[in-house]
Design an enzyme around this catalytic site. Structure first.
Site, short mmCIF file in Angstrom:
data_model
loop_
_atom_site.label_atom_id
_atom_site.label_comp_id
_atom_site.label_asym_id
_atom_site.label_seq_id
_atom_site.Cartn_x
_atom_site.Cartn_y
_atom_site.Cartn_z
CG ASP A 1 76.92 -107.48 -45.96
OD1 ASP A 1 77.16 -108.20 -45.18
OD2 ASP A 1 76.01 -106.90 -46.51
N1 URA Z 1 72.55 -105.13 -43.63
C1 URA Z 1 73.33 -105.72 -44.70
O1 URA Z 1 72.70 -106.05 -45.80
N2 URA Z 1 74.54 -105.54 -44.60
C2 URA Z 1 75.40 -104.97 -43.47
O2 URA Z 1 76.65 -105.20 -43.69
C3 URA Z 1 74.67 -104.88 -42.50
C4 URA Z 1 73.36 -104.81 -42.48
#
Ligand code: URA
Length: 252
Positions: free
Chosen positions: A102
């Protein structure tokens, strides 16, 4: 593989850019101009040329990056946000990220031009572990950790699988958990944490398979060998990736 994917996965450009090159009539397959980016091509067999240059076999490469926050994993962004491609060394051939992080997640991100390796790392069936350090907005209870270990309902009809969960530290007010999973559902760790009543204040991926993040400063990357991630086996098994060869004809 579709022609746009051949060009992107194999070192020329992103799929979007490759599609533009194909539509512009710059690409031939077995001597004929192919303007359909979705034309089906057998990469090891077809002779593909870009501007007359034959695509030839290129070395597979593997990079580990410490992805900073405020940086997205996509190629290009209509909103103009910084992307991981802005951090690549100049002249680096086209790479794609192995899974996504993310925008606000920091930490270990692999980039490669080897789609078989990427599939191996991301496919839940391969059981390659991904470990995250998660700062919660409160103190973790034993009950919450037990639920995370077992698997929880993360919404949209999805359930998380078994996880390793341990308390990394707490400061009397907030806890940091180390959560290790072998799957990669969209925003999985955030959704798991929310399912047990907390919010994620900070999320960092600290390990993929055997490869640890430690030693890599935010925004930095280093070339790795696939064995550093997955131990014994080779990286990809697909034919080596073609990249544009130098022009055979002298340039005028
Ligand atoms: N889990 C998440 O919630 N976000 C990420 O970027 C990676 C794993």
């Amino acid at each position: 593989m579709t022609l746009d994917r051949v060009l992107s996965r194999y070192g020329v450009a992103s799929r979007g850019e490759a599609a533009g090159m194909i539509r512009a009539g710059r690409v031939t397959v077995n001597g004929r101009t192919e303007r359909n980016p979705l034309a089906w091509v057998a990469p090891g067999q077809a002779v593909v040329r870009l501007d007359g240059r034959r695509l030839k076999v290129a070395r597979r490469v593997y990079w580990a990056m410490n992805k900073p926050a405020d940086c997205i994993t996509s190629h290009g962004d209509p909103k103009g946000r910084r992307t991981v491609y802005d951090l690549l060394p100049p002249g680096q051939r086209w790479l794609f990220p192995v899974g996504r992080l993310d925008q606000d997640t920091t930490g270990l991100l692999l980039l490669t031009n080897d789609s078989v390796f990427a599939e191996r790392i991301t496919n839940p069936g391969s059981k390659v572990e991904k470990a995250y350090l998660v700062k919660l907005n409160g103190l973790a209870t034993e009950e919450a950790m037990a639920r995370l270990r077992q698997g929880v309902d993360i919404g949209r009809g999805e359930q998380s699988g078994p996880a390793h969960v341990k308390l990394a530290r707490d400061n009397g007010r907030l806890s940091w958990l180390e959560i290790t999973i072998a799957e990669g559902k969209n925003r999985q760790v955030r959704r798991m944490v929310e399912a047990v009543g907390y919010r994620v204040l900070k999320l960092t991926r600290i390990r993929i398979g055997k490869l640890e993040l430690s030693g890599l400063a935010p925004g930095k990357m280093r070339q790795i060998r696939p064995e550093e991630v997955v131990g014994t086996s080779q990286g990809g098994t697909e034919p080596e990736a073609p990249a544009a060869e130098r022009r055979a004809r002298p340039a005028h």
